[in-house]
Design a protein around this motif. Structure first.
Motif, PDB file in Angstrom:
ATOM      1  N   GLY A 167      45.854  23.697  -2.102  1.00 51.34           N
ATOM      2  CA  GLY A 167      44.460  23.618  -1.703  1.00 51.34           C
ATOM      3  C   GLY A 167      43.809  24.934  -1.394  1.00 51.34           C
ATOM      4  N   TYR A 168      44.508  26.056  -1.645  1.00 48.32           N
ATOM      5  CA  TYR A 168      43.940  27.376  -1.385  1.00 48.32           C
ATOM      6  C   TYR A 168      43.282  27.899  -2.665  1.00 48.32           C
ATOM      7  CZ  TYR A 168      46.839  27.183   2.801  1.00 48.32           C
ATOM      8  OH  TYR A 168      47.406  26.807   3.992  1.00 48.32           O
ATOM      9  N   GLN A 169      41.999  28.219  -2.565  1.00 47.75           N
ATOM     10  CA  GLN A 169      41.240  28.670  -3.731  1.00 47.75           C
ATOM     11  C   GLN A 169      41.509  30.152  -3.956  1.00 47.75           C
ATOM     12  OE1 GLN A 169      39.564  26.298  -5.324  1.00 47.75           O
ATOM     13  NE2 GLN A 169      38.945  27.602  -7.020  1.00 47.75           N
ATOM     14  N   VAL A 170      42.642  30.454  -4.612  1.00 46.68           N
ATOM     15  CA  VAL A 170      43.021  31.841  -4.868  1.00 46.68           C
ATOM     16  C   VAL A 170      42.185  32.420  -6.011  1.00 46.68           C
ATOM     17  CG1 VAL A 170      44.917  33.369  -5.509  1.00 46.68           C
ATOM     18  CG2 VAL A 170      45.356  31.369  -4.060  1.00 46.68           C
ATOM     19  N   ILE A 171      42.031  31.624  -7.059  1.00 50.56           N
ATOM     20  CA  ILE A 171      41.275  32.057  -8.237  1.00 50.56           C
ATOM     21  C   ILE A 171      39.971  31.269  -8.280  1.00 50.56           C
ATOM     22  CG2 ILE A 171      41.323  32.282 -10.752  1.00 50.56           C
ATOM     23  CD1 ILE A 171      44.352  32.257 -10.601  1.00 50.56           C
ATOM     24  N   PRO A 172      38.831  31.930  -8.475  1.00 47.98           N
ATOM     25  CA  PRO A 172      37.562  31.197  -8.595  1.00 47.98           C
ATOM     26  C   PRO A 172      37.631  30.145  -9.697  1.00 47.98           C
ATOM     27  CG  PRO A 172      37.166  33.551  -8.386  1.00 47.98           C
ATOM     28  CD  PRO A 172      38.655  33.385  -8.541  1.00 47.98           C
ATOM     29  N   GLU A 173      36.911  29.048  -9.480  1.00 52.34           N
ATOM     30  CA  GLU A 173      36.968  27.921 -10.413  1.00 52.34           C
ATOM     31  C   GLU A 173      36.550  28.325 -11.816  1.00 52.34           C
ATOM     32  OE1 GLU A 173      38.020  23.959 -11.061  1.00 52.34           O
ATOM     33  OE2 GLU A 173      38.205  25.193  -9.259  1.00 52.34           O
ATOM     34  N   SER A 174      35.512  29.165 -11.938  1.00 50.04           N
ATOM     35  CA  SER A 174      35.038  29.566 -13.263  1.00 50.04           C
ATOM     36  C   SER A 174      36.095  30.369 -14.009  1.00 50.04           C
ATOM     37  CB  SER A 174      33.754  30.395 -13.134  1.00 50.04           C
ATOM     38  OG  SER A 174      33.985  31.551 -12.332  1.00 50.04           O
TER      39      SER A 174
ATOM     40  N   MET B  37      58.456  32.981  -2.672  1.00 45.92           N
ATOM     41  CA  MET B  37      59.706  32.396  -2.192  1.00 45.92           C
ATOM     42  C   MET B  37      59.550  30.885  -2.068  1.00 45.92           C
ATOM     43  SD  MET B  37      60.918  35.150   0.678  1.00 45.92           S
ATOM     44  CE  MET B  37      62.549  34.479   0.794  1.00 45.92           C
ATOM     45  N   SER B  38      60.667  30.198  -2.016  1.00 41.59           N
ATOM     46  CA  SER B  38      60.618  28.749  -1.909  1.00 41.59           C
ATOM     47  C   SER B  38      60.170  28.345  -0.526  1.00 41.59           C
ATOM     48  CB  SER B  38      61.999  28.159  -2.204  1.00 41.59           C
ATOM     49  OG  SER B  38      62.420  28.532  -3.480  1.00 41.59           O
ATOM     50  N   ASP B  39      59.558  27.185  -0.434  1.00 41.53           N
ATOM     51  CA  ASP B  39      59.117  26.678   0.856  1.00 41.53           C
ATOM     52  C   ASP B  39      60.324  26.308   1.696  1.00 41.53           C
ATOM     53  OD1 ASP B  39      56.595  26.965  -0.032  1.00 41.53           O
ATOM     54  OD2 ASP B  39      56.332  24.877  -0.602  1.00 41.53           O
ATOM     55  N   PRO B  40      60.238  26.499   3.022  1.00 41.43           N
ATOM     56  CA  PRO B  40      61.314  26.033   3.894  1.00 41.43           C
ATOM     57  C   PRO B  40      61.375  24.530   3.836  1.00 41.43           C
ATOM     58  CG  PRO B  40      59.422  26.683   5.185  1.00 41.43           C
ATOM     59  CD  PRO B  40      59.120  27.075   3.782  1.00 41.43           C
ATOM     60  N   ALA B  41      62.545  24.001   3.916  1.00 43.37           N
ATOM     61  CA  ALA B  41      62.700  22.561   3.730  1.00 43.37           C
ATOM     62  C   ALA B  41      63.533  21.963   4.836  1.00 43.37           C
ATOM     63  CB  ALA B  41      63.347  22.273   2.384  1.00 43.37           C
ATOM     64  N   THR B  42      63.290  20.718   5.081  1.00 40.55           N
ATOM     65  CA  THR B  42      64.113  19.976   6.009  1.00 40.55           C
ATOM     66  C   THR B  42      65.412  19.621   5.322  1.00 40.55           C
ATOM     67  OG1 THR B  42      63.048  17.971   5.243  1.00 40.55           O
ATOM     68  CG2 THR B  42      62.110  19.018   7.184  1.00 40.55           C
ATOM     69  N   PRO B  43      66.439  19.195   6.061  1.00 41.58           N
ATOM     70  CA  PRO B  43      67.707  18.839   5.433  1.00 41.58           C
ATOM     71  C   PRO B  43      67.482  17.833   4.309  1.00 41.58           C
ATOM     72  CG  PRO B  43      67.950  18.893   7.808  1.00 41.58           C
ATOM     73  CD  PRO B  43      66.504  19.089   7.531  1.00 41.58           C
ATOM     74  N   HIS B  44      68.125  18.091   3.168  1.00 43.40           N
ATOM     75  CA  HIS B  44      67.876  17.264   1.992  1.00 43.40           C
ATOM     76  C   HIS B  44      68.789  16.051   1.979  1.00 43.40           C
ATOM     77  CE1 HIS B  44      71.065  20.086   0.936  1.00 43.40           C
ATOM     78  NE2 HIS B  44      71.505  19.161   0.091  1.00 43.40           N
ATOM     79  N   LYS B  45      68.367  15.078   1.170  1.00 41.99           N
ATOM     80  CA  LYS B  45      69.118  13.838   1.049  1.00 41.99           C
ATOM     81  C   LYS B  45      69.134  13.441  -0.408  1.00 41.99           C
ATOM     82  CE  LYS B  45      69.234   9.033   2.639  1.00 41.99           C
ATOM     83  NZ  LYS B  45      68.577   8.013   3.428  1.00 41.99           N
TER      84      LYS B  45
ATOM     85  N   ALA C  18      53.337  36.220 -10.244  1.00 48.35           N
ATOM     86  CA  ALA C  18      52.036  36.181  -9.571  1.00 48.35           C
ATOM     87  C   ALA C  18      51.278  34.918  -9.940  1.00 48.35           C
ATOM     88  CB  ALA C  18      51.220  37.419  -9.940  1.00 48.35           C
ATOM     89  N   ALA C  19      51.364  34.531 -11.209  1.00 48.11           N
ATOM     90  CA  ALA C  19      50.673  33.323 -11.657  1.00 48.11           C
ATOM     91  C   ALA C  19      51.276  32.076 -11.022  1.00 48.11           C
ATOM     92  CB  ALA C  19      50.739  33.221 -13.178  1.00 48.11           C
ATOM     93  N   ILE C  20      52.610  32.026 -10.907  1.00 45.52           N
ATOM     94  CA  ILE C  20      53.267  30.872 -10.287  1.00 45.52           C
ATOM     95  C   ILE C  20      52.897  30.775  -8.816  1.00 45.52           C
ATOM     96  CG2 ILE C  20      55.520  29.958  -9.598  1.00 45.52           C
ATOM     97  CD1 ILE C  20      56.625  31.008 -12.236  1.00 45.52           C
ATOM     98  N   ILE C  21      52.872  31.910  -8.127  1.00 47.78           N
ATOM     99  CA  ILE C  21      52.461  31.894  -6.713  1.00 47.78           C
ATOM    100  C   ILE C  21      51.018  31.417  -6.591  1.00 47.78           C
ATOM    101  CG2 ILE C  21      52.022  33.330  -4.692  1.00 47.78           C
ATOM    102  CD1 ILE C  21      54.343  35.119  -5.592  1.00 47.78           C
ATOM    103  N   GLY C  22      50.139  31.932  -7.471  1.00 44.09           N
ATOM    104  CA  GLY C  22      48.744  31.505  -7.445  1.00 44.09           C
ATOM    105  C   GLY C  22      48.597  30.025  -7.713  1.00 44.09           C
ATOM    106  N   TYR C  23      49.381  29.516  -8.669  1.00 41.76           N
ATOM    107  CA  TYR C  23      49.319  28.079  -8.981  1.00 41.76           C
ATOM    108  C   TYR C  23      49.800  27.252  -7.798  1.00 41.76           C
ATOM    109  CZ  TYR C  23      50.285  23.641 -11.259  1.00 41.76           C
ATOM    110  OH  TYR C  23      50.328  22.291 -11.598  1.00 41.76           O
ATOM    111  N   ARG C  24      50.889  27.707  -7.143  1.00 41.18           N
ATOM    112  CA  ARG C  24      51.392  26.966  -5.993  1.00 41.18           C
ATOM    113  C   ARG C  24      50.368  26.942  -4.863  1.00 41.18           C
ATOM    114  NH1 ARG C  24      56.255  28.918  -5.858  1.00 41.18           N
ATOM    115  NH2 ARG C  24      55.976  30.594  -4.333  1.00 41.18           N
ATOM    116  N   LEU C  25      49.729  28.065  -4.639  1.00 48.08           N
ATOM    117  CA  LEU C  25      48.689  28.111  -3.609  1.00 48.08           C
ATOM    118  C   LEU C  25      47.521  27.205  -3.967  1.00 48.08           C
ATOM    119  CD1 LEU C  25      48.662  31.939  -2.841  1.00 48.08           C
ATOM    120  CD2 LEU C  25      49.616  30.125  -1.418  1.00 48.08           C
TER     121      LEU C  25
END
Length: 349
Positions: A146-153, A1-9, A135-142
């Protein structure tokens, strides 16, 4: 899901990562990625176990009872859970669409299903594999957060094989286009017109390049050699006066002062030659690469406006075009991913 956001401008939304709502969405993303992967693993296992190959394989290892148990007791549950999961995806998508409308995540309310087309299509049973995209988009966003979802190798291997596929596809497209251009030039009766149009289109750029080259090379060298050239011209003028027998004979008729006058004339001629040379060279040394002087501008414009209706010149232009295409083709055929493999192999050794 999209991140919660503050009022946009002005159409931009700033996302805060320290709110409870954002953390809730983060947990939800991780949950969705997990259940999508589990769902796809179960479906792949189910597809294998109900196949003819699985029947033959379990028969070979004498575990047909296990396969029979799966087909009679577990397979119906897999089908039922898949139906539940599809229903969940439908409601989940509708709720997220409603949230995007309320918070105005997109410029128009109906943009959501088009932007998330892969999620809409993934609901269809025959297009389940598209769930991997989410699933790939969520993993990329994470990963971006800075969250290491997938090992670097593993991530590097995925990126490597992705680049292999994209390079092979793009190389085939580029080579096909280049071969098509060459075939068109070889077979078309209007290829000379195409080349002429190509030259005409680049005349201004060619004139600018010639002026900059003249300013950068010729003007710089003239400035360095200016004194040397002037001295040589002065010596030539002096030598020319010395080698003029009529002047020497005439001056020798003047008693006493003849030789003195001859020396003075030689000196004056030498200085005159030097000054004239310096005066001629000086305008050619002025200007900068960014703003070449007027003489180089004039020369470059005359050169760029040459008429290419000349057999030799046409052959030269055609040769340059063909060689450029061939060089580009050779460069495209180089497999960059093979170079990466070779580099990695050398590093291991």
């Amino acid at each position: 899901m999209s991140d919660p956001a503050t009022p946009h401008k002005k159409g931009y939304r700033a996302t805060r990562h320290d709110t409870a709502a954002w953390k809730l969405f983060l947990v939800y993303d991780i949950f969705m990625m997990f259940i999508i992967i589990v769902n796809l693993v179960c479906l792949c296992a189910n597809a294998f176990l109900i196949s003819n190959f699985a029947a033959w394989f379990f028969d070979q290892i004498h575990l047909t009872s296990v396969l029979t148990y799966y087909k009679t007791d577990l397979h119906p549950w897999v089908i039922k859970t898949e139906s539940w999961f599809i229903t969940f995806l439908v409601f989940e998508l509708l709720i997220r669409w409603l949230i995007s409308i309320i918070h105005k995540h997109h410029r128009r309310w109906f943009f959501f299903p088009f932007i998330h087309w892969y999620e809409v299509l993934a609901i269809i049973p025959y297009l389940r594999f598209l769930r991997l995209i989410r699933a790939a988009i969520i993993g990329y966003r994470l990963h971006e957060l800075g969250y290491q979802v997938i090992p670097e190798s593993i991530k590097n291997k995925i990126l490597f094989y992705y680049n292999v596929v994209m390079e092979e596809l793009s190389d085939r497209v580029v080579i096909t286009v280049i071969d098509g251009i060459r075939h068109e030039l070889n077979t078309s009766s209007s290829h000379k017109k195409i080349i002429h149009n190509l030259v005409d289109h680049h005349r201004d750029l060619f004139a600018k390049a010639v002026a900059e080259l003249l300013q950068e090379s010729l003007a710089t060298e003239l400035k360095v050699q200016q004194r040397y050239i002037a001295d040589n011209v002065g010596e030539i003028v002096k030598k020319a006066i010395e080698d003029t027998p009529q002047l020497t004979q005439l001056l020798r008729l003047i008693p006493i002062a003849g030789s003195m006058i001859e020396n003075q004339i030689q000196s004056i001629g030498q200085h005159l030659g030097e000054n004239i040379t310096l005066g001629l060279i000086e305008p050619l040394t002025q200007g900068t690469v960014q703003q070449p002087n007027a003489i180089y501008h004039l020369v470059s414009e005359k050169v760029s406006n040459l008429n290419i209706e000349n057999q030799t010149l046409e052959e030269l232009v055609e040769s340059a075009v063909y060689e450029s295409l061939e060089s580009l083709r050779k460069q495209v055929k180089i497999k960059q991913w093979q170079l990466v493999l070779d580099k990695n192999d050398q590093a291991k050794e």
